[in-house]
Design an enzyme around this catalytic site. Sequence first.
Site, mmCIF file in Angstrom:
data_model
loop_
_atom_site.group_PDB
_atom_site.id
_atom_site.type_symbol
_atom_site.label_atom_id
_atom_site.label_comp_id
_atom_site.label_asym_id
_atom_site.label_seq_id
_atom_site.Cartn_x
_atom_site.Cartn_y
_atom_site.Cartn_z
ATOM 1 N N GLU A 34 36.153 28.309 36.086
ATOM 2 C CA GLU A 34 36.942 28.813 37.207
ATOM 3 C C GLU A 34 36.036 29.487 38.219
ATOM 4 O O GLU A 34 34.983 29.998 37.865
ATOM 5 C CB GLU A 34 37.966 29.854 36.704
ATOM 6 C CG GLU A 34 38.920 29.283 35.702
ATOM 7 C CD GLU A 34 39.984 30.289 35.274
ATOM 8 O OE1 GLU A 34 40.160 31.327 35.948
ATOM 9 O OE2 GLU A 34 40.624 30.020 34.260
ATOM 10 N N LYS A 51 34.759 32.513 40.376
ATOM 11 C CA LYS A 51 34.804 33.964 40.150
ATOM 12 C C LYS A 51 35.083 34.639 41.491
ATOM 13 O O LYS A 51 34.242 34.638 42.387
ATOM 14 C CB LYS A 51 33.490 34.461 39.552
ATOM 15 C CG LYS A 51 33.550 35.917 39.110
ATOM 16 C CD LYS A 51 32.296 36.320 38.353
ATOM 17 C CE LYS A 51 32.444 37.641 37.618
ATOM 18 N NZ LYS A 51 32.769 38.788 38.444
ATOM 19 N N ARG A 54 41.881 47.466 36.248
ATOM 20 C CA ARG A 54 40.983 47.122 35.145
ATOM 21 C C ARG A 54 40.839 48.276 34.162
ATOM 22 O O ARG A 54 40.590 48.076 32.990
ATOM 23 C CB ARG A 54 39.620 46.797 35.768
ATOM 24 C CG ARG A 54 38.612 46.230 34.836
ATOM 25 C CD ARG A 54 37.323 46.085 35.616
ATOM 26 N NE ARG A 54 36.303 45.447 34.827
ATOM 27 C CZ ARG A 54 35.689 46.018 33.812
ATOM 28 N NH1 ARG A 54 36.021 47.233 33.439
ATOM 29 N NH2 ARG A 54 34.744 45.372 33.154
ATOM 30 N N PHE A 97 44.839 34.178 36.336
ATOM 31 C CA PHE A 97 43.987 33.415 35.412
ATOM 32 C C PHE A 97 44.381 33.498 33.948
ATOM 33 O O PHE A 97 43.814 32.802 33.126
ATOM 34 C CB PHE A 97 42.506 33.755 35.601
ATOM 35 C CG PHE A 97 42.153 35.214 35.536
ATOM 36 C CD1 PHE A 97 42.206 35.907 34.346
ATOM 37 C CD2 PHE A 97 41.743 35.885 36.681
ATOM 38 C CE1 PHE A 97 41.868 37.245 34.282
ATOM 39 C CE2 PHE A 97 41.388 37.224 36.630
ATOM 40 C CZ PHE A 97 41.459 37.913 35.422
ATOM 41 N N ARG A 140 33.784 42.345 25.043
ATOM 42 C CA ARG A 140 32.965 41.413 25.818
ATOM 43 C C ARG A 140 32.469 40.361 24.851
ATOM 44 O O ARG A 140 31.645 40.626 23.985
ATOM 45 C CB ARG A 140 31.797 42.185 26.448
ATOM 46 C CG ARG A 140 31.097 41.454 27.580
ATOM 47 C CD ARG A 140 29.979 42.296 28.168
ATOM 48 N NE ARG A 140 30.431 43.424 28.961
ATOM 49 C CZ ARG A 140 30.882 43.337 30.216
ATOM 50 N NH1 ARG A 140 30.952 42.168 30.827
ATOM 51 N NH2 ARG A 140 31.269 44.411 30.861
HETATM 52 P P1 ATP Z 1 31.503 42.119 37.259
HETATM 53 O O1 ATP Z 1 30.762 43.328 37.653
HETATM 54 O O2 ATP Z 1 30.650 40.920 37.085
HETATM 55 O O3 ATP Z 1 32.754 41.865 37.999
HETATM 56 P P2 ATP Z 1 32.824 43.343 35.153
HETATM 57 O O4 ATP Z 1 31.991 44.152 34.261
HETATM 58 O O5 ATP Z 1 33.736 43.985 36.099
HETATM 59 O O6 ATP Z 1 31.858 42.355 35.836
HETATM 60 P P3 ATP Z 1 33.178 41.090 33.615
HETATM 61 O O7 ATP Z 1 34.036 40.950 32.456
HETATM 62 O O8 ATP Z 1 31.749 41.140 33.361
HETATM 63 O O9 ATP Z 1 33.691 42.367 34.326
HETATM 64 O O10 ATP Z 1 33.457 39.931 34.652
HETATM 65 C C1 ATP Z 1 34.732 39.446 34.710
HETATM 66 C C2 ATP Z 1 35.427 39.975 35.919
HETATM 67 O O11 ATP Z 1 35.467 38.982 36.930
HETATM 68 C C3 ATP Z 1 36.881 40.212 35.606
HETATM 69 O O12 ATP Z 1 37.053 41.536 35.202
HETATM 70 C C4 ATP Z 1 37.609 39.919 36.880
HETATM 71 O O13 ATP Z 1 37.766 41.106 37.609
HETATM 72 C C5 ATP Z 1 36.671 39.044 37.661
HETATM 73 N N1 ATP Z 1 37.155 37.658 37.888
HETATM 74 C C6 ATP Z 1 37.080 36.988 39.059
HETATM 75 N N2 ATP Z 1 37.549 35.746 38.958
HETATM 76 C C7 ATP Z 1 37.939 35.581 37.679
HETATM 77 C C8 ATP Z 1 38.486 34.484 36.955
HETATM 78 N N3 ATP Z 1 38.722 33.309 37.500
HETATM 79 N N4 ATP Z 1 38.748 34.697 35.641
HETATM 80 C C9 ATP Z 1 38.504 35.879 35.051
HETATM 81 N N5 ATP Z 1 37.987 36.948 35.691
HETATM 82 C C10 ATP Z 1 37.692 36.813 36.991
#
Ligand code: ATP
Length: 614
Positions: A281, A283, A303, A373, A448
């Site tokens: 997907e 991001k 979040r 999602f 994670r």
């Molecule tokens: P980052 O700083 O990379 O956003 P994070 O620590 O907030 O990371 P991660 O779990 O590492 O969180 O990355 C996933 C995040 O990406 C999700 O929390 C969500 O907010 C975002 N996101 C964007 N598009 C999508 C998608 N298609 N599916 C899932 N999550 C997505």
Amino acid sequence: MRFKILAGFFDRIEKVSSRLKMTDLLADLFKEADSDEIARVVYMSQGQLAPAYKQVEIGFGEKFVEEAIAKASGYDKGEVQKLFKKKGDLGLVAEELLGKRKQSSLFSAELTMEKVFRNLMKIASSEGKGSQPLKIKLLAELLNSASPLEARYLIRIPLGSLRLGVGDSTMMDAFAKNLLAEGKKEKGLVKEVRAKLKEKKKEKRADEFERKLRLRVREMIEAKYNVHSDLGSLAEKLKKHGLDGLKRISIQPGVPIRPTLAERLPSAKEIVEKLGKCAVESKYDGFRLAVHKDGSKVSIFSRRQENVTEMFPEIVEAARKQISVEDAIFEGEALAFNEETQEYYPFQVTIQRKRKYGIGKMAKEFPLTLFAFDLLYASGKNLMGLPFKERRERLGKVIGEGKTIVLTDAIVTDSAERMDQYFNESVEKGLEGIIAKDLNAKYIAGARKFSWIKLKRSYKGELSDTVDTVIIGFFKGKGKRTQFGLGGLLTAVYDEKSRSFKSLAKIGTGMSEEMLVELHKMLSKIKHSGKPKNVDSVLEPDVWVNPHYVIEVNADEITKSPVHTAGKRGEKPGFALRFPRLVKIRQDKGPEEATTVKEIVSMFKKQRHVKTGE
Ligand code: ATP
């Protein structure tokens, strides 16, 4: 429970620095509480009156607290302020002045926790212009009956400065400690733990049994907490029904779930090697929202499980109109999207939607699109255990026509070339990169794992991802920066093992002048005299702060460091960021959600891997 007991425990907890001792004290405190009061004890130990998602804010300005202290102690406001200047903590001021109060109340009865809770709740719920005198009266009334020690904590709760350092994890450790005896009675559990111990030597088994059992009980508690983020109600169920109480906790619209998180891999090739055929997907770079629909009642959580329903009226309305089932919990990334040009706005625009005032106007100017999602719950059923492909299919069916809630763009592939191509297309559209998802994985709340793997557009340096660090102190700045009161930050990452923050980087770049001023203002409110006990750093900033704010940091690479403590083991050096620069403040993350030491170690290894092409 008498408030005296609570204050006594708070005093002891405040004095210990070892997490184990803190856990023992908490466990003892929870033993003292009845099942109908334990939830309140849990909230108050974290300086709250209710779980975060209920948004009960007691926030009470220093000026008014000063007045309440003056009223209850008989000293005038000037004297209270003078002592505050000297001590820097109104809790200590109240303690001292009430210890030598000039007037003793005629009607002072011994304080109960119930009474404290009730008055603080009233303070939290009274609003509007005329409410200040009432709030002062309610607090002064409590102080009238308080001993000096009780006064110290009574004051810190409404000021939001209790900060005993009791994180959610330590709370759960304490619950597990108290439930160990229960665990020993659970035949299934005992069998499971014994089976795991089989490989160990006989002598070791006896020693390890209790520890392993406690860990297993702790895991069971956390698994429930992940789907029902309310430690108070959890504690209450455990107190009433023992371990059996866990069975009574289930996913419920209106109570937030902790999010699943993504791992990192440096290339499409490695993602395909790991997952095989998977969903990919785009991001999106906005903010993650969990939408809970319960009939016509819609709640939205961030979040970090804050209730942000009020901020997004268009999503609330769309959930009512577009979601075809009676009740559902689904997640998505919300982004400001320009309908006319069909372009995504940058994150700086989207973030402006996170506000308390002027919501209606901003919602019209920059309406959000929620790219959904995942679907966790629908029509009374918990779907978290289903494979992702099924959840996604159901999600597609549940979302009806409309522009506000749409499905994320996705492909399914087992080709690294196709994944790379899709990655480039996403980046060209102004998105952050891709997230690959294991088609067969369950939804793993609060962890994670490799069921999601992210690949972000790379920044200039070697690091393929930014790092989220926690501010633990600041430097006052030299030369031109002296005028802002802040010249640089000392930041840390979270160590899950020791539940402490370990220093990783000093950051001085990436900050505009406005930002320096803003940061100085924010950080001055959470100053800490001396190094906080959950911080591990050899470097000393000019001012220590309570670990609270998370910032996203970009850097060229992770290097070994003789001065930082992140990843340091005995004589082995820790890690640092080379050329770190601030990207933005991560309002959607709490300190324990920052990047972990474990992640830094793994990013360091991958980085070498990429460079040497091994
Ligand atoms: P980052 O700083 O990379 O956003 P994070 O620590 O907030 O990371 P991660 O779990 O590492 O969180 O990355 C996933 C995040 O990406 C999700 O929390 C969500 O907010 C975002 N996101 C964007 N598009 C999508 C998608 N298609 N599916 C899932 N999550 C997505």
